[in-house]
Design a protein around this motif. Structure first.
Motif, PDB file in Angstrom:
ATOM      1  N   GLY A   1       0.779  -1.229   0.000  1.00 16.63           N
ATOM      2  CA  GLY A   1       0.000   0.000   0.000  1.00 16.63           C
ATOM      3  C   GLY A   1       0.811   1.279   0.000  1.00 16.63           C
ATOM      4  N   HIS A   2       2.130   1.181  -0.040  1.00 13.27           N
ATOM      5  CA  HIS A   2       2.987   2.362  -0.089  1.00 13.27           C
ATOM      6  C   HIS A   2       3.485   2.552  -1.521  1.00 13.27           C
ATOM      7  N   ASN A   3       3.543   3.813  -1.950  1.00 10.96           N
ATOM      8  CA  ASN A   3       3.892   4.129  -3.328  1.00 10.96           C
ATOM      9  C   ASN A   3       5.033   5.136  -3.379  1.00 10.96           C
ATOM     10  N   ILE A   4       6.046   4.806  -4.161  1.00 11.97           N
ATOM     11  CA  ILE A   4       7.196   5.676  -4.369  1.00 11.97           C
ATOM     12  C   ILE A   4       7.311   5.930  -5.865  1.00 11.97           C
ATOM     13  N   LEU A   5       7.429   7.196  -6.247  1.00 10.57           N
ATOM     14  CA  LEU A   5       7.637   7.551  -7.651  1.00 10.57           C
ATOM     15  C   LEU A   5       9.077   8.012  -7.812  1.00 10.57           C
ATOM     16  N   VAL A   6       9.765   7.468  -8.813  1.00 13.76           N
ATOM     17  CA  VAL A   6      11.142   7.859  -9.095  1.00 13.76           C
ATOM     18  C   VAL A   6      11.153   8.641 -10.396  1.00 13.76           C
TER      19      VAL A   6
ATOM     20  N   ARG B   1      -3.367   2.875 -12.602  1.00  9.61           N
ATOM     21  CA  ARG B   1      -2.919   1.923 -11.589  1.00  9.61           C
ATOM     22  C   ARG B   1      -3.579   2.147 -10.235  1.00  9.61           C
ATOM     23  N   GLY B   2      -4.549   3.053 -10.220  1.00 10.10           N
ATOM     24  CA  GLY B   2      -5.287   3.308  -8.990  1.00 10.10           C
ATOM     25  C   GLY B   2      -4.507   4.069  -7.934  1.00 10.10           C
ATOM     26  N   ILE B   3      -3.493   4.789  -8.353  1.00 13.23           N
ATOM     27  CA  ILE B   3      -2.671   5.543  -7.401  1.00 13.23           C
ATOM     28  C   ILE B   3      -3.360   6.873  -7.111  1.00 13.23           C
ATOM     29  N   ASN B   4      -3.702   7.097  -5.844  1.00 17.63           N
ATOM     30  CA  ASN B   4      -4.303   8.358  -5.400  1.00 17.63           C
ATOM     31  C   ASN B   4      -3.347   9.179  -4.562  1.00 17.63           C
ATOM     32  N   THR B   5      -2.408   8.503  -3.935  1.00 15.68           N
ATOM     33  CA  THR B   5      -1.426   9.200  -3.099  1.00 15.68           C
ATOM     34  C   THR B   5      -0.058   8.567  -3.287  1.00 15.68           C
ATOM     35  N   LEU B   6       0.953   9.377  -3.095  1.00 15.26           N
ATOM     36  CA  LEU B   6       2.334   8.908  -3.096  1.00 15.26           C
ATOM     37  C   LEU B   6       2.915   9.155  -1.714  1.00 15.26           C
ATOM     38  N   ASP B   7       3.741   8.250  -1.260  1.00 12.88           N
ATOM     39  CA  ASP B   7       4.428   8.428   0.007  1.00 12.88           C
ATOM     40  C   ASP B   7       5.724   9.211  -0.187  1.00 12.88           C
ATOM     41  N   VAL B   8       6.396   8.940  -1.303  1.00  5.04           N
ATOM     42  CA  VAL B   8       7.690   9.544  -1.579  1.00  5.04           C
ATOM     43  C   VAL B   8       7.814   9.797  -3.071  1.00  5.04           C
ATOM     44  N   ILE B   9       8.453  10.922  -3.405  1.00  5.22           N
ATOM     45  CA  ILE B   9       8.845  11.239  -4.778  1.00  5.22           C
ATOM     46  C   ILE B   9      10.353  11.423  -4.740  1.00  5.22           C
TER      47      ILE B   9
END
Length: 95
Positions: A29-34, A52-60
């Motif tokens: 459930g955690h999402n990181i965008l690089v 992909r159903g991503i509504n929030t990011l934890d880290v960019i």
């Protein structure tokens, strides 16, 4: 695109590969965008996250300060949240 699964349960997917490679790293459930690619690809990146159903990011994470890696950083941070990381020696360039 292909999703690579690691032994530790991370899923790594390359979302874009045009001007800049952009990766989504997910686990439990955690999402990181690089990287965030350049401004011309904003709609493509936003659409890929939505698909992909991503509504929030934890880290960019921004690998470096070139415009083709940071062009959508402010937009993505406003829309999806998350802490923004870049090496301290390059932080001034994106301000």
């Amino acid at each position: 695109m292909e999703i690579i699964a690691t032994k530790n349960g991370y899923q790594i997917e390359r979302l874009l590969h045009f001007k800049c490679n952009v990766y989504l790293v997910r686990r439990e459930g955690h999402n990181i965008l690089v990287d965030t690619t350049w401004k011309r690809e904003r709609a493509i990146l936003d659409g890929a996250l939505k698909e992909r159903g991503i509504n929030t990011l934890d880290v960019i994470i921004l690998t470096h300060s070139h415009y083709d890696h940071t062009g959508n950083a402010a937009f993505i941070k406003r829309k999806y949240g998350g802490a923004l990381y870049i090496h301290a020696s390059e932080a001034e360039y994106i301000r």
